[in-house]
Design a protein around this motif. Structure first.
Motif, PDB file in Angstrom:
ATOM      1  N   LEU A  69     -15.010 -54.088  33.853  1.00  0.00           N
ATOM      2  CA  LEU A  69     -14.602 -52.810  33.269  1.00  0.00           C
ATOM      3  C   LEU A  69     -13.147 -52.881  32.830  1.00  0.00           C
ATOM      4  CD1 LEU A  69     -16.110 -50.768  36.223  1.00  0.00           C
ATOM      5  CD2 LEU A  69     -16.985 -50.639  33.894  1.00  0.00           C
ATOM      6  N   ASP A  70     -12.898 -52.659  31.538  1.00  0.00           N
ATOM      7  CA  ASP A  70     -11.522 -52.709  31.020  1.00  0.00           C
ATOM      8  C   ASP A  70     -10.975 -51.294  30.874  1.00  0.00           C
ATOM      9  OD1 ASP A  70      -9.096 -53.398  29.942  1.00  0.00           O
ATOM     10  OD2 ASP A  70      -9.907 -54.500  28.219  1.00  0.00           O
ATOM     11  N   GLU A  71     -10.150 -50.901  31.828  1.00  0.00           N
ATOM     12  CA  GLU A  71      -9.518 -49.576  31.876  1.00  0.00           C
ATOM     13  C   GLU A  71     -10.503 -48.424  31.669  1.00  0.00           C
ATOM     14  OE1 GLU A  71      -5.599 -48.801  30.699  1.00  0.00           O
ATOM     15  OE2 GLU A  71      -5.113 -50.898  30.276  1.00  0.00           O
ATOM     16  N   PRO A  72     -11.514 -48.347  32.534  1.00  0.00           N
ATOM     17  CA  PRO A  72     -12.516 -47.283  32.377  1.00  0.00           C
ATOM     18  C   PRO A  72     -11.939 -45.882  32.551  1.00  0.00           C
ATOM     19  CG  PRO A  72     -12.784 -48.376  34.499  1.00  0.00           C
ATOM     20  CD  PRO A  72     -11.809 -49.203  33.698  1.00  0.00           C
TER      21      PRO A  72
ATOM     22  N   PRO B   3     -16.020 -52.663  27.308  1.00  0.00           N
ATOM     23  CA  PRO B   3     -14.710 -52.862  26.679  1.00  0.00           C
ATOM     24  C   PRO B   3     -13.810 -51.638  26.771  1.00  0.00           C
ATOM     25  CG  PRO B   3     -16.468 -52.780  25.017  1.00  0.00           C
ATOM     26  CD  PRO B   3     -17.128 -52.627  26.346  1.00  0.00           C
ATOM     27  N   GLN B   4     -12.510 -51.888  26.671  1.00  0.00           N
ATOM     28  CA  GLN B   4     -11.534 -50.793  26.640  1.00  0.00           C
ATOM     29  C   GLN B   4     -11.863 -49.929  25.427  1.00  0.00           C
ATOM     30  OE1 GLN B   4      -7.516 -52.252  26.681  1.00  0.00           O
ATOM     31  NE2 GLN B   4      -6.667 -50.256  27.185  1.00  0.00           N
ATOM     32  N   GLY B   5     -11.909 -48.604  25.613  1.00  0.00           N
ATOM     33  CA  GLY B   5     -12.276 -47.730  24.507  1.00  0.00           C
ATOM     34  C   GLY B   5     -13.774 -47.601  24.325  1.00  0.00           C
TER      35      GLY B   5
ATOM     36  N   LYS C  18      -3.868 -57.815  30.425  1.00  0.00           N
ATOM     37  CA  LYS C  18      -5.134 -57.575  31.128  1.00  0.00           C
ATOM     38  C   LYS C  18      -6.339 -57.790  30.205  1.00  0.00           C
ATOM     39  CE  LYS C  18      -4.024 -53.317  32.208  1.00  0.00           C
ATOM     40  NZ  LYS C  18      -2.768 -53.302  31.407  1.00  0.00           N
ATOM     41  N   THR C  19      -6.293 -57.179  29.040  1.00  0.00           N
ATOM     42  CA  THR C  19      -7.414 -57.331  28.104  1.00  0.00           C
ATOM     43  C   THR C  19      -7.512 -58.775  27.628  1.00  0.00           C
ATOM     44  OG1 THR C  19      -7.330 -55.020  27.422  1.00  0.00           O
ATOM     45  CG2 THR C  19      -8.366 -56.543  25.883  1.00  0.00           C
ATOM     46  N   THR C  20      -6.376 -59.410  27.424  1.00  0.00           N
ATOM     47  CA  THR C  20      -6.387 -60.820  27.010  1.00  0.00           C
ATOM     48  C   THR C  20      -7.044 -61.693  28.080  1.00  0.00           C
ATOM     49  OG1 THR C  20      -4.387 -60.450  25.700  1.00  0.00           O
ATOM     50  CG2 THR C  20      -4.915 -62.745  26.264  1.00  0.00           C
TER      51      THR C  20
HETATM   52 MG   LIG Z   1      -5.896 -53.577  27.669  1.00  0.00          MG
END
Ligand SMILES: [Mg+2]
Ligand SMILES: Nc1ncnc2c1ncn2[C@@H]1O[C@H](COP(=O)(O)OP(=O)(O)O)[C@@H](O)[C@H]1O
Length: 244
Positions: free
Chosen positions: A167-170, A86-88, A44-46
């Protein structure tokens, strides 16, 4: 359907010796909330980092508003109206909340506000939308709760006047109440306001609650694309590709 706002066409991506994504064809259309679901490590992030040119090696074609942006530097892609949370969260922990927000208004990828059709995002509008950030504006960002930090990250993204919020894994690491009050409520409000949202999640109920369309990424390929209702009905697919 109108031409897609964002499109991955035959996109494969990876890192040195590891290929992560395999020939992805996916589109984001204006005005939709597209949720991309997938287990940890699904890619997903990729997928997002390939779009924003943030590290992975990419084959295939990425377009924004029909324009080929493959290989463009990140800030130029963002200037087309894409904002990544970003995630995090990626906030500067040592800076006060207010200074984190001020920095966002100065970011090189911030669009001129006249370019957007809707009402521009200002510090004032951010504090109206997220009253908690107004209360905490002098606090060091590192001292915020997870939910507050996610609000700050979303606010920073909005101050770049995006057309698409990515939104990456909010919801990662947030308690169920914060997921509802911080993520669900604000994403629903923003979408109602006309913002296009690309929501990457592992939280299936949240995605089904918010999305107008859903895609499932599994081992670097698309295992499903359709309505939230169709995914909700397909228990076998959920079990196999989402582990729920
Ligand atoms: Mg990810
Ligand atoms: N910077 C990187 N270098 C090498 N491998 C990576 C890097 N980032 C992610 N990976 C690998 O790519 C795969 C997919 O990761 P990622 O896209 O982060 O998945 P997700 O976001 O769905 O959890 C994983 O096997 C992960 O270990």
């Amino acid at each position: 359907m109108s031409a897609p706002l964002i499109a991955w066409s035959g996109v494969s991506a990876g890192y040195d010796d590891a290929r992560v994504l395999h020939g992805i064809d996916l589109q984001v259309h204006a005005g939709e909330v597209l949720a991309v679901l997938g287990r940890n490590g699904a890619g997903k992030t990729t997928l997002l980092h390939a779009l924003f040119n943030l590290g992975p090696q990419v084959q295939g074609r990425l377009t924004v508003h029909g324009q080929d942006v493959t290989g463009w530097p990140t800030h130029r892609i963002a200037r087309l109206g894409l904002a990544l949370v970003p995630q995090g969260r990626g906030v500067f922990a040592d800076l006060a909340v207010r200074d984190n927000l001020r920095l966002a208004t100065l970011a090189p990828h911030t669009r001129s506000t006249s370019a957007g059709a809707g009402r521009a995002w200002t510090l004032e509008r951010v504090f109206e939308t997220f009253p908690r950030l107004a209360e905490r504006q002098r606090a060091a960002s590192g001292s915020l709760s997870g939910g507050e930090r996610q609000m700050l990250a979303m606010a920073r993204a909005l101050l770049t006047q995006p057309q698409v919020l990515v939104l990456d894994e909010p919801s990662e690491g947030l308690a169920p109440l914060a997921v509802q009050e911080v993520i669900a409520r604000h994403v629903a409000d923003l979408a109602r306001d006309g913002l296009t949202v690309l929501l990457v999640e592992q939280n299936v109920p949240l995605a089904l609650q918010l999305a107008s369309r859903v895609a499932v990424l599994s081992a670097g390929g698309l295992a499903f694309e359709g309505t939230p209702e169709a995914l909700a009905r397909d228990k076998a697919l959920q079990r196999e590709h989402l582990g729920v």
